[in-house]
Write a protein that holds these residues in place. Structure first.
Motif, PDB file in Angstrom:
ATOM      1  N   ILE A 141       0.766  -0.933  -0.085  1.00  0.00           N
ATOM      2  CA  ILE A 141      -0.250   0.100   0.075  1.00  0.00           C
ATOM      3  C   ILE A 141       0.887   1.186  -0.032  1.00  0.00           C
ATOM      4  O   ILE A 141       1.747   1.331   0.864  1.00  0.00           O
ATOM      5  CB  ILE A 141      -0.873   0.021   1.195  1.00  0.00           C
ATOM      6  CG1 ILE A 141      -1.967  -1.326   1.107  1.00  0.00           C
ATOM      7  CG2 ILE A 141      -1.772   1.362   1.413  1.00  0.00           C
ATOM      8  CD1 ILE A 141      -2.902  -1.511   2.187  1.00  0.00           C
ATOM      9  N   ALA A 142       0.526   2.208  -0.872  1.00  0.00           N
ATOM     10  CA  ALA A 142       1.666   3.218  -1.086  1.00  0.00           C
ATOM     11  C   ALA A 142       0.972   4.559  -0.398  1.00  0.00           C
ATOM     12  O   ALA A 142      -0.038   4.536  -0.130  1.00  0.00           O
ATOM     13  CB  ALA A 142       1.832   3.399  -2.496  1.00  0.00           C
ATOM     14  N   VAL A 143       1.891   5.587  -0.292  1.00  0.00           N
ATOM     15  CA  VAL A 143       1.449   6.640  -0.083  1.00  0.00           C
ATOM     16  C   VAL A 143       1.606   7.884  -1.054  1.00  0.00           C
ATOM     17  O   VAL A 143       2.918   7.680  -1.588  1.00  0.00           O
ATOM     18  CB  VAL A 143       2.216   7.538   1.394  1.00  0.00           C
ATOM     19  CG1 VAL A 143       1.947   8.897   1.561  1.00  0.00           C
ATOM     20  CG2 VAL A 143       2.213   6.507   2.572  1.00  0.00           C
ATOM     21  N   ILE A 163      -4.631   2.384  -1.882  1.00  0.00           N
ATOM     22  CA  ILE A 163      -4.977   0.938  -1.706  1.00  0.00           C
ATOM     23  C   ILE A 163      -5.477   0.493  -2.982  1.00  0.00           C
ATOM     24  O   ILE A 163      -6.311   0.903  -3.828  1.00  0.00           O
ATOM     25  CB  ILE A 163      -6.202   0.641  -0.780  1.00  0.00           C
ATOM     26  CG1 ILE A 163      -5.472   1.198   0.800  1.00  0.00           C
ATOM     27  CG2 ILE A 163      -6.189  -0.587  -0.609  1.00  0.00           C
ATOM     28  CD1 ILE A 163      -6.608   1.362   1.631  1.00  0.00           C
ATOM     29  N   SER A 164      -5.237  -0.771  -3.494  1.00  0.00           N
ATOM     30  CA  SER A 164      -5.423  -1.319  -4.786  1.00  0.00           C
ATOM     31  C   SER A 164      -6.835  -1.592  -4.716  1.00  0.00           C
ATOM     32  O   SER A 164      -7.441  -1.777  -3.967  1.00  0.00           O
ATOM     33  CB  SER A 164      -4.474  -2.561  -5.171  1.00  0.00           C
ATOM     34  OG  SER A 164      -4.965  -3.775  -4.151  1.00  0.00           O
TER      35      SER A 164
END
Length: 109
Positions: free
Chosen positions: A69-71, A79-80
């Motif tokens: 999960i990226a920022v 979130i995918s």
């Protein structure tokens, strides 16, 4: 969690089948409690194939590979779509975020 005690499974099963007293079994194998005797006896029965093992609990299946999960550039958490669908999150859902001893928790508001 303490290490599992190593013991001769066949000998333990034989002693139980020969109706040896629990105190004698404890002394022979160095068990300190009746719970240790019972757990060891169950493990011995499973190892010998006399009883099937219990399926379930934590860690029995392989975990799916977690997608990170990226920022984003503006600080948004990304979130995918797969994960959003898996979690049942809708477009209008709102959450509070808090730090816990285990990590980060999202709570639906």
């Amino acid at each position: 969690m303490p290490k599992k005690k190593v013991f001769d499974a066949k000998k333990l099963v034989k002693m139980v089948k020969d109706e040896a007293h629990q105190q004698e079994i404890m002394k022979t194998f160095g068990f300190k409690t009746s719970a240790q005797v019972k757990a060891a006896y169950f493990r011995a029965l499973v190892e010998s194939g006399e009883v099937p093992g219990i399926i379930g609990g934590r860690g029995t299946g392989k975990a799916k590979k977690a997608k990170p999960i990226a920022v984003g550039k503006r600080g948004s958490i990304i979130i995918s779509a797969e994960k959003v669908a898996e979690l049942g999150i809708g477009k209008e859902d709102k959450f509070t975020v808090r730090k816990t001893s285990a990590g980060i928790a999202l709570k639906k508001v």
